[in-house]
Design a protein around this motif. Sequence first.
Motif, PDB file in Angstrom:
ATOM      1  N   PRO A  18       0.788  -1.236   0.000  1.00  0.00           N
ATOM      2  CA  PRO A  18       0.000   0.000   0.000  1.00  0.00           C
ATOM      3  C   PRO A  18       0.818   1.283   0.000  1.00  0.00           C
ATOM      4  CG  PRO A  18      -0.822  -1.550   1.652  1.00  0.00           C
ATOM      5  CD  PRO A  18       0.503  -2.059   1.191  1.00  0.00           C
ATOM      6  N   GLU A  19       2.088   1.222   0.423  1.00  0.00           N
ATOM      7  CA  GLU A  19       2.818   2.468   0.641  1.00  0.00           C
ATOM      8  C   GLU A  19       3.079   3.241  -0.642  1.00  0.00           C
ATOM      9  OE1 GLU A  19       6.263   0.866   2.566  1.00  0.00           O
ATOM     10  OE2 GLU A  19       7.535   1.092   0.804  1.00  0.00           O
ATOM     11  N   MET A  20       3.023   2.585  -1.800  1.00  0.00           N
ATOM     12  CA  MET A  20       3.296   3.314  -3.040  1.00  0.00           C
ATOM     13  C   MET A  20       2.022   3.596  -3.843  1.00  0.00           C
ATOM     14  SD  MET A  20       2.832   0.884  -5.530  1.00  0.00           S
ATOM     15  CE  MET A  20       2.836  -0.897  -5.678  1.00  0.00           C
ATOM     16  N   MET A  21       0.829   3.346  -3.264  1.00  0.00           N
ATOM     17  CA  MET A  21      -0.415   3.525  -4.015  1.00  0.00           C
ATOM     18  C   MET A  21      -1.104   4.869  -3.761  1.00  0.00           C
ATOM     19  SD  MET A  21      -0.697   0.901  -5.909  1.00  0.00           S
ATOM     20  CE  MET A  21      -2.378   1.080  -6.488  1.00  0.00           C
ATOM     21  N   GLY A  22      -0.995   5.438  -2.550  1.00  0.00           N
ATOM     22  CA  GLY A  22      -1.711   6.667  -2.252  1.00  0.00           C
ATOM     23  C   GLY A  22      -0.964   7.895  -2.746  1.00  0.00           C
ATOM     24  N   ALA A  23      -1.622   9.035  -2.792  1.00  0.00           N
ATOM     25  CA  ALA A  23      -2.964   9.264  -2.277  1.00  0.00           C
ATOM     26  C   ALA A  23      -3.640  10.335  -3.131  1.00  0.00           C
ATOM     27  CB  ALA A  23      -2.921   9.716  -0.823  1.00  0.00           C
ATOM     28  N   GLY A  24      -4.925  10.623  -2.838  1.00  0.00           N
ATOM     29  CA  GLY A  24      -5.709  11.525  -3.667  1.00  0.00           C
ATOM     30  C   GLY A  24      -5.875  12.918  -3.087  1.00  0.00           C
ATOM     31  N   VAL A  25      -6.697  13.724  -3.792  1.00  0.00           N
ATOM     32  CA  VAL A  25      -6.894  15.127  -3.439  1.00  0.00           C
ATOM     33  C   VAL A  25      -8.280  15.550  -3.911  1.00  0.00           C
ATOM     34  CG1 VAL A  25      -5.732  15.793  -5.596  1.00  0.00           C
ATOM     35  CG2 VAL A  25      -6.003  17.469  -3.784  1.00  0.00           C
TER      36      VAL A  25
END
Length: 595
Positions: free
Chosen positions: A72-79
Motif C-alpha cells: 500500500p505504501e506506493m499507491m496513495g494518495a488523492g486530493v
Amino acid sequence: MMLDRFFRMLASRTRPLTPPPLSGASGFWPWLLALVVVAAPAAADDWFVDASETTGLAFKHFNGMSGELYFPEMMGAGVAVFDYDGDGDLDVYLVQGHMLGPTKSLTDATFEPAHRLPLTDRLYRNELQDGELRFTDVTVEAGLKAAGYGMGVAAGEVDNDGDVDLYITNLADNQLLINNGDGTFSDNTSAAGVTDDRWSVSAAFLDFDRDGWLDLYVGNYVAFSFDNHAACLSNASAPEYCGPKSSPPETDRLFHNLGNGRFEDVTETAMIHTAFGGALGVSTADFNGDGWVDIYVANDGVPNQLWINQRDGSFRNDAFMAGVAVNMYGASEASMGVDAADFDGDGDEDLFMTHLVRETNTLYLNDGQGWFEDRTVTKGLGGPSFSFTGFGTGWFDYDNDGWLDLLSVNGAVNLIVEQQRKGDPHPLHQTNQLFRSRRGESFEDVTAQAGTAFELSEVSRGAAFGDLDNDGDTDVVISNNAGRARLLINNIARNGPGKHHWLGLRLVDPRYRRDAVGARVVVVRENAPPLWRRVRTDGSYASASDPRVLFGLGDQGGPITVRVIWPDGNEEAWTSLEPGRYHTLERGQGMDTGE
C-alpha cells in the motif's frame, strides 16, 4: 500476437515468493538519503506554474516506507478541490498516510512527516482576494479527525443542506465526514451506515435512481493484510513491490441514500457483488444515452467493468459486450485512473484511462449507444504513454479553444533500476504529460511546451481539476506519493498562443440545495459544433474535482445559448449568457424546451 505477448510479459508486475519478508532497512537500500526534487525557476512564458509554495499549500505526503516494501505504501494518495465554506472559491483537501506495519514506529521512517503529529489529512481554505491565491491550513479549526492510512476522497452533498460533504477511502475503515455548515465536519460513518473496512481507493457520489439524493459507489482494491504480506522479486530477481495478484481481489460496494441521514447497502440487490475487481478508478456517466447514470470501474490487471443502469435499482456488467473490458488485443491492463467526457463533440461520453508502463494508456470511442472502440493508436496516444505509468487523469480544455485536452500524472509502481543505482530512496518518479487535442481528431504531446512545472519528476498519484483562482481556466492540484503537493496554475491565457473566450456555469437544483450532479449541458453555437459537458466531481484517481462546468469558446465572444438536461430528464434553455464570467443556473428559471 507474439510481439503482444512479449510486451505483456515485460509489463507483468512481480511474482510472489514464499521466503519471509525482508527485515528492515539495514543493508537494503540507502533509505536514509533525502529525496530532493529540484525544478528550474518558472519562466515568464510558462503555460502552467507550480504555485504551491507561494500560495501556502505546504503539504507533504507521508507514506511510512521503512524498507519492507509494503504494497500500500506506493499507491496513495488523492486530493479534492471543493467549496467547503460556500464562499465561491475552491478549497483543497489532501489525503495523508502514516507508518505501516504492526510494529513500526516513526523512527523507522525514511521520510519524516512535514506536519505535526498525529498525522492526518489536511484541509486548506482558499483565501482568494482580488485574483490573488492564498491558502490557510484549517484542519484543526474544522475539527477534522482523519488519521487513517488515506487513499482517496469523494465530494458531494449527501444530506442536501447546501454544504459539501466528503467520503474518505482508507487502507481500512473509510469515513463519511459531514459538513456542519459552520466550517467544521463531523464523522458520521457509523450512523450513516457506510462503514467499509476493506482497502478502498476511489469512490463516487451519484444519483443512480434519480430520487434527488446522492448515492455512493465505493471501489475496493485487494484484500491486503500485513499477515499475508509477501516478499516479491522483479524480473531481475531483485526485491520489488508486490502487485495486485499477490492478494485476493475485493468486490465493490453500492450504498443507496435513504434521505434521512442513512444509507442502505444495496450491493447484492444491485448485482454489483457479482464481479470481483481490484478497483482503482471510478467514473459515472450516462454511457448508453438512455438518461440514467451508469458506472465505469477501472480495475488493476483484470477486466474493467461497465455497470449499465437497468432503471430498477440494479445494474448489468456490459463491459465485454461494450468493448471496454480489455484493450484492442484482448488483454487486461493495469488500469489506474479514468475519466469520461465528450472529446470529439458528438454528444456522447468517451473514456480515457491510464495504465502501467509498456501497456500504453487507452482511449475508448463511444458510438453514442454505449458501444466502444479502442482508438488509442489512431488518436496518437499510444506511443507517448508507452514508457510511463499513469495514475490521475482528466479531460479538460486547458487552452479554452473548445476542444478537450488530456493530462496524465505519472509515477511508477515498480522500482526503477537506474534511480536505485543513483541512491534514490524512492525510485519511482516520472514526469507528467500534457496532450493537446487537434480538434478532436488526434492528440499531440505538448509536455515540453507547458513549462518548468512539467519538468518535475515525482511519484504523482491524484489529480483534481478546477478553476482555483476563478479566472476562467482550469488549474490542477496534484498529490505526490512521499512528496509535496503541487498546485499548477493555468497561465495559458497570458502566456499561450492566444487568449480565448470562456463561459463558466454552476448548475443547481434548488429542491435539493446542491450541485446537479449528473446534469448535462450543451453550448449551442452558430457555425460551430455544439459543446457538451456534464456536472461531475468523480473520475481521475482517488480524487474529486470542481463540479462547475467550464466551456472554452475559442474566438467566439458573443452571447451564448445553453441547453441543460437535468438528471431526471427534464430540459431547460438559457439565452444571451455573457461570456467571460460564471453564471449560476437554477432549475426552474430557464425556458422549457418542451423536450
